[in-house]
Motif scaffolding. Structure first.
Motif, PDB file in Angstrom:
ATOM      1  N   PHE A  53      32.389 -25.324 -49.802  1.00  0.00           N
ATOM      2  CA  PHE A  53      33.184 -24.281 -49.462  1.00  0.00           C
ATOM      3  C   PHE A  53      33.484 -23.441 -50.787  1.00  0.00           C
ATOM      4  O   PHE A  53      33.326 -22.169 -50.850  1.00  0.00           O
ATOM      5  N   TYR A  62      30.323 -13.566 -47.508  1.00  0.00           N
ATOM      6  CA  TYR A  62      31.841 -14.187 -47.418  1.00  0.00           C
ATOM      7  C   TYR A  62      32.821 -13.101 -47.974  1.00  0.00           C
ATOM      8  O   TYR A  62      33.328 -13.619 -49.383  1.00  0.00           O
ATOM      9  N   GLY A 171      44.603 -17.386 -48.515  1.00  0.00           N
ATOM     10  CA  GLY A 171      43.360 -17.817 -48.045  1.00  0.00           C
ATOM     11  C   GLY A 171      42.999 -17.891 -46.522  1.00  0.00           C
ATOM     12  O   GLY A 171      41.865 -18.347 -46.393  1.00  0.00           O
ATOM     13  N   ASN A 173      44.077 -19.327 -44.235  1.00  0.00           N
ATOM     14  CA  ASN A 173      43.888 -20.482 -43.857  1.00  0.00           C
ATOM     15  C   ASN A 173      44.719 -20.879 -42.445  1.00  0.00           C
ATOM     16  O   ASN A 173      44.435 -21.793 -41.627  1.00  0.00           O
ATOM     17  N   ASN A 176      42.627 -21.013 -38.801  1.00  0.00           N
ATOM     18  CA  ASN A 176      41.949 -22.234 -38.460  1.00  0.00           C
ATOM     19  C   ASN A 176      42.811 -22.856 -37.377  1.00  0.00           C
ATOM     20  O   ASN A 176      42.401 -23.745 -36.708  1.00  0.00           O
ATOM     21  N   TYR A 216      30.182 -16.073 -41.361  1.00  0.00           N
ATOM     22  CA  TYR A 216      29.996 -17.396 -40.812  1.00  0.00           C
ATOM     23  C   TYR A 216      28.618 -17.877 -40.624  1.00  0.00           C
ATOM     24  O   TYR A 216      28.551 -18.769 -40.124  1.00  0.00           O
ATOM     25  N   PHE A 226      27.686 -26.778 -44.723  1.00  0.00           N
ATOM     26  CA  PHE A 226      28.958 -27.023 -44.797  1.00  0.00           C
ATOM     27  C   PHE A 226      29.591 -27.478 -43.272  1.00  0.00           C
ATOM     28  O   PHE A 226      30.209 -28.535 -43.319  1.00  0.00           O
ATOM     29  N   GLU A 292      35.057 -25.246 -35.440  1.00  0.00           N
ATOM     30  CA  GLU A 292      36.100 -24.380 -36.382  1.00  0.00           C
ATOM     31  C   GLU A 292      36.392 -22.989 -35.753  1.00  0.00           C
ATOM     32  O   GLU A 292      35.448 -22.677 -35.021  1.00  0.00           O
ATOM     33  N   SER A 294      38.100 -19.323 -36.753  1.00  0.00           N
ATOM     34  CA  SER A 294      38.591 -18.627 -37.686  1.00  0.00           C
ATOM     35  C   SER A 294      39.161 -17.314 -37.311  1.00  0.00           C
ATOM     36  O   SER A 294      38.505 -16.189 -36.795  1.00  0.00           O
TER      37      SER A 294
HETATM   38  C1  AVJ Z   1      39.315 -21.792 -45.611  1.00  0.00           C
HETATM   39  C2  AVJ Z   1      39.681 -21.594 -43.221  1.00  0.00           C
HETATM   40  C3  AVJ Z   1      39.496 -19.811 -44.899  1.00  0.00           C
HETATM   41  O1  AVJ Z   1      37.778 -19.990 -41.787  1.00  0.00           O
HETATM   42  O2  AVJ Z   1      37.154 -18.600 -43.258  1.00  0.00           O
HETATM   43  C4  AVJ Z   1      34.590 -20.495 -44.303  1.00  0.00           C
HETATM   44  C5  AVJ Z   1      36.795 -21.738 -43.872  1.00  0.00           C
HETATM   45  N1  AVJ Z   1      34.495 -21.798 -42.788  1.00  0.00           N
HETATM   46  N2  AVJ Z   1      33.525 -20.537 -43.741  1.00  0.00           N
HETATM   47  C6  AVJ Z   1      37.518 -19.642 -43.088  1.00  0.00           C
HETATM   48  C7  AVJ Z   1      35.323 -21.399 -43.549  1.00  0.00           C
HETATM   49  C8  AVJ Z   1      33.343 -21.278 -42.669  1.00  0.00           C
HETATM   50  C9  AVJ Z   1      37.541 -20.789 -44.101  1.00  0.00           C
HETATM   51  N3  AVJ Z   1      39.079 -20.849 -44.505  1.00  0.00           N
END
Ligand code: AVJ
Length: 356
Positions: A53, A62, A171, A173, A176, A216, A226, A292, A294
């Protein structure tokens, strides 16, 4: 039931037995037995996952991390005004602070404006908090620092009612979590606050779908690694036998609901076993594990999220390109939130999807 299985298998084992995380075991059994297989994204972050990460955050595609850092840095004076609008002393509580790299300039701006401020970073990682302490000691020794290791709500700092609590969740966060989980989390935060207290949310915004998808699905394959690392973790911690050669990474983004989703795709028909769980899981060719979500937000969605959780939106501060936002929410009187039922709250392009 699950605990019994684990206990039995352990009893049969010699002294070298693995310490199994019962919550991980439960999530894997539930997720891989579901009609649409899924695994909660919180399990990404073992040592290798955290390292990957860190790598993701530095990728050209990113944009999230560097854009948020830019807002915190370039607009720290403006943010400070919203954080400390009056003469009250501020208790700045950061949920998931990490090593504090992104918060230094904001704290600096608060001190510069003469705000009496104490910083309470909360994180599960002891290692991250040690780095944070070192950083603040070197860069901002004048700031009173009270690091807290552990779960947000178990370790919430007690601060005097005469202080303004300002909570930060940065972030992206929150992204998620699905909508129900988001409202639940923000409502729990709200329950710790007094009217007028502040919540700062770092949220990624809806934008060019191609740009989001690329974040992503990076060209170096770091996000794929990841995602795939989750299977390696299950192999190690639950003695599973995933062959990562036979799975691939798939990312999607739908502008309809603003959700980026990641999956692991079974490249063939196969069976995966866990000795520890005493289970096997079958995959047909092309079957996916949803790993996941986002969430990307519009300003309307931010307002709906705030109102549903007992807050008003005081301001939304974005970068010059409108990629990313720091939303400033203010705790409001509770009764204003009791009118709408959750099903009707998210009327703007945020249909309820499954939990992940
Ligand atoms: C840490 C949840 C903000 O969702 O963008 C990054 C994790 N997953 N690339 C996101 C993540 C794939 C990230 N966060």
């Amino acid at each position: 039931m699950i605990e019994m299985h684990l206990a039995l298998n352990h009893a049969k084992r010699p002294a070298t037995t693995l310490a199994v995380d019962a919550a991980l075991a439960r999530d894997v059994i539930a997720g891989l037995s579901a009609e649409q297989k899924f695994l909660p994204s919180k399990w990404f972050y073992d040592d290798e996952g955290s390292r990957l990460f860190q790598h993701i955050m530095a990728l050209p595609e990113y944009y999230l991390t560097r854009t948020e850092l830019g807002i915190l840095h370039n607009q720290s004076g403006e943010l400070a005004k919203w954080i400390a609008p009056d003469a009250l002393a501020v208790d700045l509580i950061e949920l998931g602070s990490g090593d504090g790299a992104k918060t230094v300039s904001l704290c600096e701006a608060l001190l510069r404006q003469g705000v009496q401020c104490t910083y309470h970073p909360i994180d599960v990682s002891k290692h991250a908090l040690t780095d944070l302490q070192r950083r603040f000691q070197a860069e901002l020794p004048a700031l009173p620092l009270r690091p807290i290791q552990g779960d947000y709500f178990e370790r919430w700092p007690g601060t005097p009612p005469s202080h303004r609590q300002v909570v930060m969740l940065l972030g992206s966060n929150l992204g998620n979590l699905n909508q129900k989980q988001s409202v639940d989390l923000l409502s729990r935060v709200r329950s710790r606050l007094l009217v007028g207290d502040v919540l700062l949310l770092g949220l990624d915004l809806k934008k060019d779908p191609g740009m989001i998808l690329a974040a992503y699905n990076d060209s170096q394959g770091v996000t794929a690694a990841f995602n795939m690392n989750l299977l390696r973790r299950l192999n190690r911690e639950l003695e599973m036998d995933f062959d990562t050669e036979h799975f691939s990474h798939y990312a999607s983004y739908s502008p309809l609901d603003g959700t980026a989703r990641s999956f692991l795709v079974s490249k063939r028909r196969q069976t995966v076993r866990s000795r520890i769980l005493d289970r096997e899981f079958n995959f047909v060719c092309g079957e996916t594990i949803y790993t996941e979500q986002s969430q990307k937000y519009s300003t309307e969605m931010i307002t709906q999220l705030a109102v549903a959780s007992g807050f008003d939106v005081a301001n939304v501060i974005t970068d010059d390109f409108g990629l990313y936002a720091i939303a400033i929410l203010r705790a409001r009187t509770q009764q204003a939130t009791r009118s709408a039922s959750p099903a009707t709250i998210f009327s703007v392009g945020w249909p309820g999807f499954m939990t992940c």
